[in-house]
Design a protein around this motif. Structure first.
Motif, PDB file in Angstrom:
ATOM      1  N   SER A 183      13.684  -0.175 -11.051  1.00 33.19           N
ATOM      2  CA  SER A 183      14.474  -0.831 -10.004  1.00 33.19           C
ATOM      3  C   SER A 183      13.597  -1.285  -8.841  1.00 33.19           C
ATOM      4  CB  SER A 183      15.579   0.110  -9.505  1.00 33.19           C
ATOM      5  OG  SER A 183      15.050   1.357  -9.126  1.00 33.19           O
ATOM      6  N   SER A 184      12.535  -0.520  -8.528  1.00 31.81           N
ATOM      7  CA  SER A 184      11.641  -0.902  -7.430  1.00 31.81           C
ATOM      8  C   SER A 184      10.911  -2.206  -7.727  1.00 31.81           C
ATOM      9  CB  SER A 184      10.609   0.202  -7.177  1.00 31.81           C
ATOM     10  OG  SER A 184      11.210   1.375  -6.706  1.00 31.81           O
ATOM     11  N   CYS A 185      10.326  -2.278  -8.907  1.00 30.89           N
ATOM     12  CA  CYS A 185       9.462  -3.422  -9.235  1.00 30.89           C
ATOM     13  C   CYS A 185      10.244  -4.665  -9.632  1.00 30.89           C
ATOM     14  CB  CYS A 185       8.500  -3.042 -10.362  1.00 30.89           C
ATOM     15  SG  CYS A 185       7.369  -1.707  -9.919  1.00 30.89           S
ATOM     16  N   SER A 186      11.439  -4.493 -10.199  1.00 32.37           N
ATOM     17  CA  SER A 186      12.183  -5.657 -10.692  1.00 32.37           C
ATOM     18  C   SER A 186      13.054  -6.303  -9.632  1.00 32.37           C
ATOM     19  CB  SER A 186      13.058  -5.247 -11.886  1.00 32.37           C
ATOM     20  OG  SER A 186      14.028  -4.286 -11.489  1.00 32.37           O
ATOM     21  N   LEU A 187      13.545  -5.532  -8.666  1.00 38.15           N
ATOM     22  CA  LEU A 187      14.492  -6.098  -7.694  1.00 38.15           C
ATOM     23  C   LEU A 187      14.100  -5.826  -6.246  1.00 38.15           C
ATOM     24  CD1 LEU A 187      17.251  -7.497  -7.119  1.00 38.15           C
ATOM     25  CD2 LEU A 187      18.291  -5.205  -7.230  1.00 38.15           C
ATOM     26  N   VAL A 188      13.869  -4.571  -5.909  1.00 37.88           N
ATOM     27  CA  VAL A 188      13.760  -4.174  -4.506  1.00 37.88           C
ATOM     28  C   VAL A 188      12.519  -4.772  -3.834  1.00 37.88           C
ATOM     29  CG1 VAL A 188      13.592  -2.226  -2.917  1.00 37.88           C
ATOM     30  CG2 VAL A 188      15.031  -2.056  -4.958  1.00 37.88           C
ATOM     31  N   PHE A 189      11.353  -4.506  -4.377  1.00 41.19           N
ATOM     32  CA  PHE A 189      10.120  -4.977  -3.749  1.00 41.19           C
ATOM     33  C   PHE A 189      10.058  -6.510  -3.642  1.00 41.19           C
ATOM     34  CE2 PHE A 189       5.650  -6.331  -4.143  1.00 41.19           C
ATOM     35  CZ  PHE A 189       5.148  -5.806  -2.964  1.00 41.19           C
ATOM     36  N   PRO A 190      10.327  -7.269  -4.714  1.00 40.31           N
ATOM     37  CA  PRO A 190      10.288  -8.739  -4.573  1.00 40.31           C
ATOM     38  C   PRO A 190      11.287  -9.272  -3.555  1.00 40.31           C
ATOM     39  CG  PRO A 190      10.306  -8.100  -6.888  1.00 40.31           C
ATOM     40  CD  PRO A 190      10.599  -6.869  -6.101  1.00 40.31           C
ATOM     41  N   SER A 191      12.492  -8.698  -3.522  1.00 39.46           N
ATOM     42  CA  SER A 191      13.515  -9.179  -2.588  1.00 39.46           C
ATOM     43  C   SER A 191      13.098  -8.965  -1.148  1.00 39.46           C
ATOM     44  CB  SER A 191      14.851  -8.470  -2.858  1.00 39.46           C
ATOM     45  OG  SER A 191      15.332  -8.759  -4.152  1.00 39.46           O
ATOM     46  N   MET A 192      12.518  -7.807  -0.850  1.00 42.09           N
ATOM     47  CA  MET A 192      12.111  -7.527   0.528  1.00 42.09           C
ATOM     48  C   MET A 192      10.965  -8.429   0.962  1.00 42.09           C
ATOM     49  SD  MET A 192      12.433  -3.427   1.093  1.00 42.09           S
ATOM     50  CE  MET A 192      11.121  -3.063  -0.069  1.00 42.09           C
ATOM     51  N   VAL A 248       0.816  -1.213   0.000  1.00 43.05           N
ATOM     52  CA  VAL A 248       0.000   0.000   0.000  1.00 43.05           C
ATOM     53  C   VAL A 248       0.851   1.265   0.000  1.00 43.05           C
ATOM     54  CG1 VAL A 248      -1.678   1.343   1.327  1.00 43.05           C
ATOM     55  CG2 VAL A 248      -1.969  -1.122   1.074  1.00 43.05           C
ATOM     56  N   ILE A 249       1.852   1.339   0.889  1.00 41.55           N
ATOM     57  CA  ILE A 249       2.602   2.589   1.050  1.00 41.55           C
ATOM     58  C   ILE A 249       3.829   2.648   0.140  1.00 41.55           C
ATOM     59  CG2 ILE A 249       3.934   3.995   2.673  1.00 41.55           C
ATOM     60  CD1 ILE A 249       1.988   3.236   4.827  1.00 41.55           C
ATOM     61  N   PHE A 250       4.637   1.595   0.160  1.00 37.60           N
ATOM     62  CA  PHE A 250       5.850   1.632  -0.674  1.00 37.60           C
ATOM     63  C   PHE A 250       5.506   1.566  -2.157  1.00 37.60           C
ATOM     64  CE2 PHE A 250       9.087  -0.819  -3.020  1.00 37.60           C
ATOM     65  CZ  PHE A 250      10.136   0.072  -2.949  1.00 37.60           C
ATOM     66  N   LEU A 251       4.739   0.553  -2.544  1.00 35.63           N
ATOM     67  CA  LEU A 251       4.506   0.305  -3.963  1.00 35.63           C
ATOM     68  C   LEU A 251       3.451   1.246  -4.551  1.00 35.63           C
ATOM     69  CD1 LEU A 251       5.669  -1.658  -6.045  1.00 35.63           C
ATOM     70  CD2 LEU A 251       3.695  -3.129  -5.669  1.00 35.63           C
ATOM     71  N   LEU A 299       8.890   0.121  10.697  1.00 34.28           N
ATOM     72  CA  LEU A 299      10.302   0.193  10.316  1.00 34.28           C
ATOM     73  C   LEU A 299      10.572  -0.504   8.988  1.00 34.28           C
ATOM     74  CD1 LEU A 299      11.986  -0.414  13.790  1.00 34.28           C
ATOM     75  CD2 LEU A 299      11.615   1.753  12.606  1.00 34.28           C
ATOM     76  N   CYS A 300       9.673  -1.367   8.524  1.00 30.72           N
ATOM     77  CA  CYS A 300       9.866  -1.993   7.213  1.00 30.72           C
ATOM     78  C   CYS A 300       9.689  -0.991   6.090  1.00 30.72           C
ATOM     79  CB  CYS A 300       8.909  -3.165   7.025  1.00 30.72           C
ATOM     80  SG  CYS A 300       7.182  -2.690   6.730  1.00 30.72           S
ATOM     81  N   LEU A 301       9.117   0.190   6.391  1.00 32.66           N
ATOM     82  CA  LEU A 301       8.864   1.207   5.368  1.00 32.66           C
ATOM     83  C   LEU A 301       9.864   2.348   5.399  1.00 32.66           C
ATOM     84  CD1 LEU A 301       4.998   1.432   5.871  1.00 32.66           C
ATOM     85  CD2 LEU A 301       6.161   0.441   3.893  1.00 32.66           C
ATOM     86  N   THR A 302      10.695   2.407   6.416  1.00 36.01           N
ATOM     87  CA  THR A 302      11.637   3.518   6.525  1.00 36.01           C
ATOM     88  C   THR A 302      12.543   3.543   5.311  1.00 36.01           C
ATOM     89  OG1 THR A 302      13.128   2.110   7.797  1.00 36.01           O
ATOM     90  CG2 THR A 302      11.634   3.534   9.033  1.00 36.01           C
ATOM     91  N   GLY A 303      12.623   4.679   4.697  1.00 36.98           N
ATOM     92  CA  GLY A 303      13.403   4.811   3.472  1.00 36.98           C
ATOM     93  C   GLY A 303      12.546   4.940   2.239  1.00 36.98           C
ATOM     94  N   ALA A 304      11.232   4.675   2.365  1.00 37.96           N
ATOM     95  CA  ALA A 304      10.355   4.819   1.202  1.00 37.96           C
ATOM     96  C   ALA A 304      10.311   6.268   0.728  1.00 37.96           C
ATOM     97  CB  ALA A 304       8.949   4.323   1.534  1.00 37.96           C
ATOM     98  N   GLU A 305      10.410   7.201   1.681  1.00 37.27           N
ATOM     99  CA  GLU A 305      10.375   8.611   1.296  1.00 37.27           C
ATOM    100  C   GLU A 305      11.595   9.015   0.487  1.00 37.27           C
ATOM    101  OE1 GLU A 305      12.638   8.552   5.126  1.00 37.27           O
ATOM    102  OE2 GLU A 305      10.984   7.464   4.222  1.00 37.27           O
ATOM    103  N   ALA A 306      12.676   8.214   0.573  1.00 36.64           N
ATOM    104  CA  ALA A 306      13.877   8.514  -0.214  1.00 36.64           C
ATOM    105  C   ALA A 306      13.619   8.383  -1.706  1.00 36.64           C
ATOM    106  CB  ALA A 306      15.019   7.585   0.202  1.00 36.64           C
ATOM    107  N   LEU A 307      12.651   7.562  -2.102  1.00 44.15           N
ATOM    108  CA  LEU A 307      12.312   7.438  -3.519  1.00 44.15           C
ATOM    109  C   LEU A 307      11.921   8.788  -4.094  1.00 44.15           C
ATOM    110  CD1 LEU A 307      11.924   4.400  -2.498  1.00 44.15           C
ATOM    111  CD2 LEU A 307      10.218   4.203  -4.303  1.00 44.15           C
ATOM    112  N   PHE A 308      11.183   9.565  -3.304  1.00 41.63           N
ATOM    113  CA  PHE A 308      10.728  10.873  -3.770  1.00 41.63           C
ATOM    114  C   PHE A 308      11.776  11.954  -3.529  1.00 41.63           C
ATOM    115  CE2 PHE A 308       7.501  14.476  -3.407  1.00 41.63           C
ATOM    116  CZ  PHE A 308       7.333  14.560  -4.773  1.00 41.63           C
TER     117      PHE A 308
END
Length: 762
Positions: free
Chosen positions: A333-342, A108-111, A310-319
């Motif tokens: 980079s978010s959809c291909s690597l970061v989100f699936p890995s987490m 909801v928040i990151f993606l 705390l799993c969301l900390t750093g999401a604001e860095a995208l913006f």
């Protein structure tokens, strides 16, 4: 035969005219209004976005973004579950409830919020709290700084969409904001508070990530104390801030392989744990386990949300870091690597805890297979250093925006990449962040206390961003009100729930982020207040164009050879410092240009639209006005010489005059005609323009360029309140001591510099 310089100017003007006729926006005509007294109009035109890059560059940016943007959110698995279960796991299904919360929070928040919605609210490719505030200020007259101009809306990157659907609600909200001084103050406060919280993240992110990674040594050697972990973390932090000077471009290429390996490692270990320990943990995809978790634990479940967040900390860095890259590169980079890995990493940790719930305080390292421990530790430490990069870069961008919009003292900004716009390094802020990080690490010592302070700073940024985003949705995007309500009831409600939980931990470290933000909010407010008071004084005491004519025509005023650039902050009219200067030095240079450096509420101003010239009559006075317009992310040091560009644009302006309007020298203009074309008096033939250009070249050869900088000291008038004196005469004056002077920013030679000072009593 015409002079070569005049012929060249004619060719340039003709080329620009051809571009305009073919629909390009690289050149804007000078409008026929008096530039000394105009007001800003409504900005409603088409939307402009940053130019698309080719596929190769896009993939390079996507790879670089891994090393700069995602380190913070990517290293959250190091400490997140320990924060979610501070008192241990009471029920086996609690793991499924928390894991389900993690999964759907990331979705909801990151993606959804950040990757697909917030990134679309960029300001011509730049993000952050001030980018959103600037976007709103362009659409509605809510800026507290009195310097708008009608011509600003003609800059190609300034324009906004004017869709004609759902206008009623947008117009109503716009009118309310423009007519309410309290609403303007609240918007400004939200902007500086959000920026201050991002700066707070820039301090707390390195501390939390590095301390959590180094604490992994206890898994190999349990006898290590918190003090040893603390001092090792301090050394790593100092090293981290020393490499910032190399710039985002180089740092990104160095860090991206590390973060790529990190994401692959946590994904592989997550898959391993999922298969080996408890594959049934996949049931956490069912959100019903969240409901059961709250039914079972009630208040404790609510308190645990602070740890889940705390799993969301750093999401604001995208913006915040968007200006260093672009939207598509971050989405790739978010959809291909970061989100699936987490997602896979957290599922793996949950699977491990289903079998070994007692290891929750050290879930990450305890779940790593023994043969992979040391390689994982090395990658974790390196990744924790990288994770700090995202918010450090975001802090640089936010400080630059605040500084350009009159909310922060001028400091040195180094543009570290000639290839990618927006990649910057701010030495003073880097040093301040380093000292603050060391102090925070020495104070808190362990990651649990740090995470409490850290989470509160981040969630405030989230909620403030959502508040601005709702305004953008309604006023600028004209989004269907049902979709806006859906956003508020889902994303907004979830963020407020996280905020309430983190506020509960205020006394356990959460106070620090608010105290730190309070310091920066005070700095920004005091600086902006003093800056606005200075602007108000100049507007009230500005010198009219008629007064300048009288001074220039006074036979007692000598005219010296050379071109003088008289720098002032005033956009509307002439600064009162000019008459102060003339009363003490009764002489003017043969050619005088009043130069104002103005920052528009946009990220970038195209170079060909940067200089806005006008002329003060009569024609033979050779007195001009030039507003030099920058975006808040533009480099103040141009690739060419500033004075060479200014002179070239002045020659173009002379040529544009004669090709646009003609008038006989023999006829005296009426007052109405004079006011109508006072921004550019035109000769009746090209010979006169040729003589003017030759005169300009002659003055440059004989006297060169002289820089006159207007400086002011703001003091309080008699009878002012104690609070006003504290803000102006102590706070604002103290901050001015640390600011860089304009002549330093523009590299003005000291032998050609004269500063003219005046006291402003406000």
């Amino acid at each position: 035969m015409e002079d070569n310089s005049v012929v060249e100017m004619k060719e340039v003007v003709e080329q620009k005219r051809d571009l305009n006729q073919h629909g390009h926006t690289s050149f804007r005509k000078q409008v026929k209004v008096n530039p000394f007294d105009f007001e800003s109009g409504d900005i409603i035109n088409h939307t402009n976005t940053r130019e698309d890059v080719d596929q190769v560059t896009l993939l390079k940016l996507a790879f670089q973004s891994i090393g700069v943007v995602y380190g913070d959110i990517g290293t959250s698995p190091l400490f997140m579950l320990a924060g979610a279960f501070p008192n241990g796991i009471q029920h086996s299904d609690d793991i499924l409830g928390v894991l389900s919360l993690i999964i759907y929070s990331l979705i909801v928040i990151f993606l959804i919020k950040y990757v697909f919605i917030v990134l679309s609210a960029n300001d011509n490719g730049d993000g952050g709290t001030f980018a959103l505030y600037s976007l709103i200020c362009r659409y509605a007259k809510v800026s507290l700084t009195p310097n708008p101009q009608t011509e600003d809306k003609e800059v190609s990157t300034y324009q906004l969409d004017a869709s004609n659907h759902r206008l009623r609600l947008a117009f109503t909200l716009k009118s309310f904001l423009e007519n309410s001084q309290h609403a303007k103050q609240i918007l400004f406060f939200i902007a500086i508070l959000g920026t201050s919280m991002v700066i707070g993240d820039g301090v707390l992110t390195p501390c939390t990530s590095v301390v959590s990674a180094v604490a992994g040594l206890k898994e190999a050697k349990s006898s290590l104390s918190d003090n040893v972990i603390m001092w090792l973390s301090v050394l790593i932090l100092i090293l981290l801030f020393q490499i910032q000077r190399f710039g985002t471009d180089k740092v990104g290429y160095c860090f991206s392989p590390v973060l790529t390996i990190w994401f692959l490692f946590i994904a592989i270990i997550g898959i391993y744990n999922f298969i080996v320990y408890d594959p049934t943990v996949i049931k956490a995809l069912n959100p019903w386990y969240i409901v059961q978790y709250f039914k079972r634990n009630r208040k404790d479940a609510w308190i645990s949300l602070g740890g889940v967040f705390l799993c969301l900390t750093g999401a604001e860095a995208l913006f915040a870091d968007l200006g260093h890259f672009n939207v598509r590169s971050i989405q790739i980079s978010s959809c291909s690597l970061v989100f699936p890995s987490m997602i896979v990493a957290y599922i793996g940790q949950g699977s491990y805890l289903r079998k070994y719930p007692v290891n929750v305080p050290n879930t990450f390292y305890a779940s790593v297979p023994k043969p992979a421990y040391w390689p994982m530790f090395v990658v974790a430490v390196l990744s924790s250093m990288v994770s700090s990069q995202s918010m450090i870069s975001g802090t640089f961008s936010n400080v630059q925006q605040a500084m350009a919009l009159g909310c922060f003292p001028q400091v040195k900004v180094v543009h570290t990449s000639a290839q990618y716009d927006g990649q910057i390094y701010v030495p003073e802020i880097n040093t301040l962040l380093m000292l603050a990080c060391v102090g925070v690490t020495l104070t808190f010592k362990n990651s649990l206390s740090l995470s409490n302070a850290y989470g509160l700073a981040v969630i405030f940024v989230f909620t403030l961003t959502s508040a601005f985003l709702v305004l953008v949705m309604i006023m600028i995007w004209k989004t269907n009100i049902l979709l806006v309500l859906l956003y508020i009831l889902t994303v907004g409600a979830l963020e407020l729930l996280f905020l309430s939980s983190l506020l509960f931990k205020f006394s356990e470290g959460g106070y620090f982020s608010l105290a730190f933000a309070g310091v920066f909010v005070s700095i920004m407010y005091v600086w902006n207040h003093g800056y606005r008071k200075s602007c108000d004084f100049e507007l009230e005491n500005k010198v009219s164009a008629q007064k300048v004519k009288e001074i220039a025509l006074n036979p007692k005023i000598s005219r010296l050879p050379g071109l003088a650039l008289f720098y002032t902050d005033l956009v509307h009219g002439i600064s009162p410092i000019f008459t102060h200067y003339i009363s003490n030095v009764p002489a003017l240079h043969s050619i005088l240009i009043f130069v104002t450096i103005k920052t528009l509420p946009i990220s970038k101003v195209p170079l060909e639209e940067r200089f806005l010239f006008s002329r003060i009559e009569p024609y033979d006075l050779s007195i001009f006005r030039c507003v030099v317009r920058y975006g808040y992310n533009d480099a103040r040091k141009e690739r060419g010489s500033f004075e060479e560009m200014l002179v070239d644009r002045l020659k173009e302006f002379m040529m544009e005059d004669i090709q646009r309007v003609g008038r006989p020298n023999s006829r005296r203009l009426t007052v109405e005609e004079d006011n109508f074309i006072s921004n550019g008096v035109v000769c009746n033939d090209e010979d006169e323009v040729k003589r003017e250009v030759e005169f300009l070249n002659q003055q440059l050869q004989e006297g060169g360029v002289i820089y006159l900088f207007a400086e002011n000291q703001v003091i309080c008038s008699k009878g002012s309140s104690l609070s006003k004196r504290l803000v102006i005469e102590y706070g604002y004056h103290w901050l001015r001591r640390f600011m860089r002077q304009p002549d330093e920013i523009f590299l003005v030679p000291h032998l050609r510099l004269l500063k003219v000072g005046m006291i402003y009593e406000v």
